[in-house]
Design a protein around this motif. Structure first.
Motif: not given
Lengths: 111, 113
Positions: B87-95, B1-6, B26-28, B67-69
């Motif tokens: 092309v612009y990519f959004c990214a999130a750090l996890t792990g 499931d995609q956790q970061v969506k554009q 999707t991941n708070s 907007n965290k909420s």
């Protein structure tokens, strides 16, 4: 000049013939990572390494191996390539995991 | 499931106007977000980032809002220039300790003169 160097930049190979894509960085970065870019799928992480001898799986590690014997090098190994590994591969490095410096990419075609 | 969506594959804007690129996650537990820009035949380059303790970060013509909420971030480019076409990519750090970077699928921005 600070850079991440990947080789080869372009490669056409056949199913099952082992290959290695090399990656080298000259910035003394601890963190290195491999990504593949496919149409409609964006960038997906294959493997990453926090430091020498420390590697871990990303989202799509199946069919790939990596090693980190030296800080500057992080080769990607395809032991038995298959057509679904045809892709554009990027190596990246950073001092910390977030702000990555990317290489120019290696376009791999597996027939 | 995609956790970061554009959700917008592409965006067209006229030179001088504002470009707004959106990203949802999707991941708070994500607490650090980045935007990368990619030209054809080149590797992505880091553009701007934001920590979850902030709601805005600005760097020249580029501003990222968080907007965290709503689990939503956006990249504003003002004014847009033809050289911003990429092309612009959004990214999130996890792990563990933020060790894995998850990218969205990217949005292709075209700025016309």
């Amino acid at each position: 000049e600070a850079q991440v160097t990947q080789n080869p930049r372009y490669l056409i190979t056949v199913t099952g013939k082992k290959l290695t894509v090399t990656c080298s960085q000259n910035m003394n970065h601890e963190y290195m990572s491999w990504y593949r870019q496919d149409p409609g799928l964006g960038l997906r992480q294959i493997y990453y390494s926090m430091n020498v001898e420390v590697t871990d799986k990303g989202d799509v590690p199946e069919g790939y191996k990596v090693s980190r014997k030296e800080k500057r090098n992080f080769p990607l190994i395809l032991e038995s390539p298959s057509p679904n590994q045809t892709s554009l591969y990027f190596c990246a490095s950073s001092r910390f995991p977030g702000e990555l410096f990317f290489g120019e990419g290696s376009r791999l075609t597996v027939l | 499931d995609q956790q970061v969506k554009q959700n917008s594959p592409s965006l067209s804007v006229q030179e001088g106007r504002i470009s707004i690129l959106n990203c949802d996650y999707t991941n708070s537990m994500f607490d650090y977000f980045l935007w990368y820009k990619k030209y054809p035949a080149e590797g992505p380059t880091f553009l701007i980032s934001i920590s979850s303790i902030k709601d805005k970060n600005e760097d020249g013509r580029f501003t990222v809002f968080l907007n965290k909420s709503a689990k939503h971030l956006s990249l504003h480019i003002v004014p847009s220039q033809p050289g911003d076409s990429a092309v612009y990519f959004c990214a999130a750090l996890t792990g563990q300790a933020g060790t894995a970077l998850i990218f969205g699928k990217g949005t292709t921005l075209s700025v016309s003169s």
